[in-house]
Motif scaffolding. Structure first.
Motif, PDB file in Angstrom:
ATOM      1  N   LYS A  90       9.585  -1.268   6.564  1.00  0.00           N
ATOM      2  CA  LYS A  90       9.587  -0.437   7.789  1.00  0.00           C
ATOM      3  C   LYS A  90       8.180  -0.345   8.375  1.00  0.00           C
ATOM      4  CE  LYS A  90      13.594   1.529   8.868  1.00  0.00           C
ATOM      5  NZ  LYS A  90      14.142   1.408  10.223  1.00  0.00           N
ATOM      6  N   ILE A  91       7.203  -0.129   7.494  1.00  0.00           N
ATOM      7  CA  ILE A  91       5.811   0.013   7.962  1.00  0.00           C
ATOM      8  C   ILE A  91       5.277  -1.327   8.464  1.00  0.00           C
ATOM      9  CG2 ILE A  91       3.452   0.625   7.273  1.00  0.00           C
ATOM     10  CD1 ILE A  91       5.491   2.975   7.509  1.00  0.00           C
ATOM     11  N   ILE A  92       5.591  -2.404   7.752  1.00  0.00           N
ATOM     12  CA  ILE A  92       5.157  -3.734   8.212  1.00  0.00           C
ATOM     13  C   ILE A  92       5.728  -4.002   9.607  1.00  0.00           C
ATOM     14  CG2 ILE A  92       5.396  -6.226   7.802  1.00  0.00           C
ATOM     15  CD1 ILE A  92       5.272  -5.580   4.762  1.00  0.00           C
ATOM     16  N   ASP A  93       7.008  -3.639   9.815  1.00  0.00           N
ATOM     17  CA  ASP A  93       7.653  -3.868  11.121  1.00  0.00           C
ATOM     18  C   ASP A  93       6.989  -3.068  12.238  1.00  0.00           C
ATOM     19  OD1 ASP A  93       9.399  -5.612   9.978  1.00  0.00           O
ATOM     20  OD2 ASP A  93      11.115  -4.239   9.924  1.00  0.00           O
ATOM     21  N   LEU A  94       6.419  -1.902  11.912  1.00  0.00           N
ATOM     22  CA  LEU A  94       5.755  -1.082  12.940  1.00  0.00           C
ATOM     23  C   LEU A  94       4.460  -1.726  13.420  1.00  0.00           C
ATOM     24  CD1 LEU A  94       6.099   2.573  11.568  1.00  0.00           C
ATOM     25  CD2 LEU A  94       7.342   1.539  13.487  1.00  0.00           C
ATOM     26  N   ASN A  95       3.924  -2.637  12.590  1.00  0.00           N
ATOM     27  CA  ASN A  95       2.672  -3.325  12.921  1.00  0.00           C
ATOM     28  C   ASN A  95       1.579  -2.315  13.302  1.00  0.00           C
ATOM     29  OD1 ASN A  95       1.067  -5.560  13.272  1.00  0.00           O
ATOM     30  ND2 ASN A  95       1.647  -5.830  15.423  1.00  0.00           N
ATOM     31  N   CYS A  96       1.445  -1.288  12.473  1.00  0.00           N
ATOM     32  CA  CYS A  96       0.551  -0.176  12.813  1.00  0.00           C
ATOM     33  C   CYS A  96      -0.681  -0.148  11.909  1.00  0.00           C
ATOM     34  CB  CYS A  96       1.300   1.150  12.680  1.00  0.00           C
ATOM     35  SG  CYS A  96       1.825   1.547  11.007  1.00  0.00           S
ATOM     36  N   LYS A  97      -1.670   0.668  12.301  1.00  0.00           N
ATOM     37  CA  LYS A  97      -2.787   0.922  11.408  1.00  0.00           C
ATOM     38  C   LYS A  97      -2.265   1.712  10.220  1.00  0.00           C
ATOM     39  CE  LYS A  97      -6.668   0.627  14.526  1.00  0.00           C
ATOM     40  NZ  LYS A  97      -7.828   1.254  15.164  1.00  0.00           N
ATOM     41  N   CYS A  98      -2.686   1.321   9.021  1.00  0.00           N
ATOM     42  CA  CYS A  98      -2.150   1.951   7.813  1.00  0.00           C
ATOM     43  C   CYS A  98      -3.221   1.963   6.737  1.00  0.00           C
ATOM     44  CB  CYS A  98      -0.925   1.160   7.326  1.00  0.00           C
ATOM     45  SG  CYS A  98      -0.159   1.842   5.838  1.00  0.00           S
ATOM     46  N   ILE A  99      -3.382   3.099   6.099  1.00  0.00           N
ATOM     47  CA  ILE A  99      -4.273   3.168   4.942  1.00  0.00           C
ATOM     48  C   ILE A  99      -3.439   3.405   3.687  1.00  0.00           C
ATOM     49  CG2 ILE A  99      -6.427   3.890   6.059  1.00  0.00           C
ATOM     50  CD1 ILE A  99      -5.592   6.760   5.591  1.00  0.00           C
ATOM     51  N   GLY A 100      -4.038   3.158   2.545  1.00  0.00           N
ATOM     52  CA  GLY A 100      -3.318   3.332   1.293  1.00  0.00           C
ATOM     53  C   GLY A 100      -3.530   4.713   0.710  1.00  0.00           C
ATOM     54  N   GLY A 101      -2.534   5.170  -0.059  1.00  0.00           N
ATOM     55  CA  GLY A 101      -2.650   6.412  -0.800  1.00  0.00           C
ATOM     56  C   GLY A 101      -2.837   6.139  -2.280  1.00  0.00           C
ATOM     57  N   ASN A 102      -2.974   7.191  -3.061  1.00  0.00           N
ATOM     58  CA  ASN A 102      -3.211   7.018  -4.496  1.00  0.00           C
ATOM     59  C   ASN A 102      -2.046   6.293  -5.185  1.00  0.00           C
ATOM     60  OD1 ASN A 102      -2.044   9.536  -3.716  1.00  0.00           O
ATOM     61  ND2 ASN A 102      -2.338  10.369  -5.765  1.00  0.00           N
ATOM     62  N   HIS A 103      -0.812   6.548  -4.747  1.00  0.00           N
ATOM     63  CA  HIS A 103       0.335   5.856  -5.354  1.00  0.00           C
ATOM     64  C   HIS A 103       0.323   4.371  -4.993  1.00  0.00           C
ATOM     65  CE1 HIS A 103       2.783   9.347  -6.881  1.00  0.00           C
ATOM     66  NE2 HIS A 103       1.895   9.967  -6.124  1.00  0.00           N
ATOM     67  N   ASP A 104       0.033   4.074  -3.716  1.00  0.00           N
ATOM     68  CA  ASP A 104      -0.005   2.669  -3.275  1.00  0.00           C
ATOM     69  C   ASP A 104      -1.075   1.891  -4.053  1.00  0.00           C
ATOM     70  OD1 ASP A 104       1.799   3.404  -1.196  1.00  0.00           O
ATOM     71  OD2 ASP A 104       0.100   4.070   0.012  1.00  0.00           O
ATOM     72  N   PHE A 105      -2.260   2.498  -4.175  1.00  0.00           N
ATOM     73  CA  PHE A 105      -3.363   1.826  -4.861  1.00  0.00           C
ATOM     74  C   PHE A 105      -3.063   1.615  -6.345  1.00  0.00           C
ATOM     75  CE2 PHE A 105      -7.399   1.057  -2.556  1.00  0.00           C
ATOM     76  CZ  PHE A 105      -6.964   1.356  -1.279  1.00  0.00           C
ATOM     77  N   THR A 106      -2.344   2.556  -6.945  1.00  0.00           N
ATOM     78  CA  THR A 106      -2.038   2.424  -8.374  1.00  0.00           C
ATOM     79  C   THR A 106      -0.986   1.339  -8.599  1.00  0.00           C
ATOM     80  OG1 THR A 106      -2.572   4.747  -8.644  1.00  0.00           O
ATOM     81  CG2 THR A 106      -1.402   3.703 -10.455  1.00  0.00           C
ATOM     82  N   VAL A 107       0.049   1.326  -7.759  1.00  0.00           N
ATOM     83  CA  VAL A 107       1.052   0.258  -7.866  1.00  0.00           C
ATOM     84  C   VAL A 107       0.388  -1.105  -7.635  1.00  0.00           C
ATOM     85  CG1 VAL A 107       3.117  -0.727  -6.768  1.00  0.00           C
ATOM     86  CG2 VAL A 107       3.013   1.724  -7.248  1.00  0.00           C
ATOM     87  N   ALA A 108      -0.621  -1.127  -6.771  1.00  0.00           N
ATOM     88  CA  ALA A 108      -1.338  -2.377  -6.466  1.00  0.00           C
ATOM     89  C   ALA A 108      -2.326  -2.762  -7.566  1.00  0.00           C
ATOM     90  CB  ALA A 108      -2.079  -2.235  -5.138  1.00  0.00           C
ATOM     91  N   GLY A 109      -2.448  -1.892  -8.581  1.00  0.00           N
ATOM     92  CA  GLY A 109      -3.345  -2.209  -9.702  1.00  0.00           C
ATOM     93  C   GLY A 109      -4.801  -1.903  -9.406  1.00  0.00           C
ATOM     94  N   LYS A 110      -5.060  -1.053  -8.402  1.00  0.00           N
ATOM     95  CA  LYS A 110      -6.448  -0.783  -7.991  1.00  0.00           C
ATOM     96  C   LYS A 110      -6.900   0.646  -8.302  1.00  0.00           C
ATOM     97  CE  LYS A 110      -7.439  -2.617  -3.864  1.00  0.00           C
ATOM     98  NZ  LYS A 110      -7.228  -2.959  -2.442  1.00  0.00           N
TER      99      LYS A 110
END
Ligand SMILES: [Fe+2]
Length: 244
Positions: free
Chosen positions: A48-68
């Motif tokens: 859904k977010i990719i389809d919006l083609n919007c500015k997006c920052i990561g949160g703590n959950h996103d960064f952890t799932v990403a291994g960062k």
């Protein structure tokens, strides 16, 4: 120009769907992170977010799932959901999370972070003392944040150095005026914690210099069934009924 502001979707597809249906007035979008974690629809929410083609920052959950980010920053329930999420993600969606930034400038003097400017992934701005420190250390007119899942606004009056807080858990409007600075949390789309179980979002209206916060209902039962059927902790489904 109207910018739709969404944050803390937390893999809740029904909530982001209802929010986007109600954001037809938005010309473009800003996403403040935590697209995933807790809920059962991580891939659909990222897409859904990719389809919006919007500015997006990561949160703590996103960064952890990403291994960062270290998973040990989280409690047991959150860790279970993060581990589950990492097993579900399609490669291209994981790649989207891996490439998210921690901080962006939306326009001159308008910034966006997930937590706070001094600790974008982990710090919560929950009280006037913390807000005061942020206002003094960073030079912005508006700082949009997420992370706490509490819709509200800290304002700093440059004439008398007074800091005020407005609770926006039932929605409301903030007028952006001269001599004031703002830290604005438009609330959580997919896991509100301010006592209102409805999904929360904001519209930044640049023409009228206002940020409006709205709440919208979504089929909570459907989201809860998905969380339970996925084998995720039951408490993650239950809390959606109460917005806590
Ligand atoms: Fe979050």
């Amino acid at each position: 120009m109207k910018i739709g502001i969404i944050s803390d979707i937390h893999s809740n597809y029904e909530a982001i769907n209802s929010v986007l249906k109600n954001m037809k007035e938005a010309d473009k979008f800003l996403c403040l992170g935590d697209i995933v974690g807790y809920g059962a629809d991580p891939n659909c929410c990222i897409e859904k977010i990719i389809d919006l083609n919007c500015k997006c920052i990561g949160g703590n959950h996103d960064f952890t799932v990403a291994g960062k980010l270290d998973i040990n920053y989280f409690n047991y329930t959150a860790r279970v959901a993060i581990f589950w999420t990492s097993l579900q993600l399609k490669k291209e969606n994981l790649n989207f999370l891996v490439n998210l930034e921690k901080k962006i400038e939306l326009e001159e003097n308008v910034i966006a972070v997930h937590g706070s400017p001094q600790n974008p992934l982990l710090e919560y701005i929950l009280d006037k003392d913390t807000a005061s420190l942020i206002f003094s250390k960073f030079n912005f007119k508006i700082c949009f944040v997420g992370h706490s899942h509490l819709a509200g606004c800290f304002s700093f009056n440059e004439n008398n150095n007074q800091i005020d807080y407005i609770n926006l858990s039932n929605g409301g409007s903030i007028e952006i005026i001269k001599n004031k600075r703002y830290i604005i949390n438009c609330g959580s789309v997919g896991q509100p914690r301010d006592g209102n179980p409805q999904a929360s979002y904001g519209i930044y209206d640049l023409k009228y210099n206002a940020v409006n916060i709205y709440r919208v209902s979504y089929p909570v039962n459907l989201t809860q069934d998905k969380i339970i059927n996925a084998g995720l902790p039951r408490s993650l489904a239950d809390r959606l009924s109460y917005g806590r």
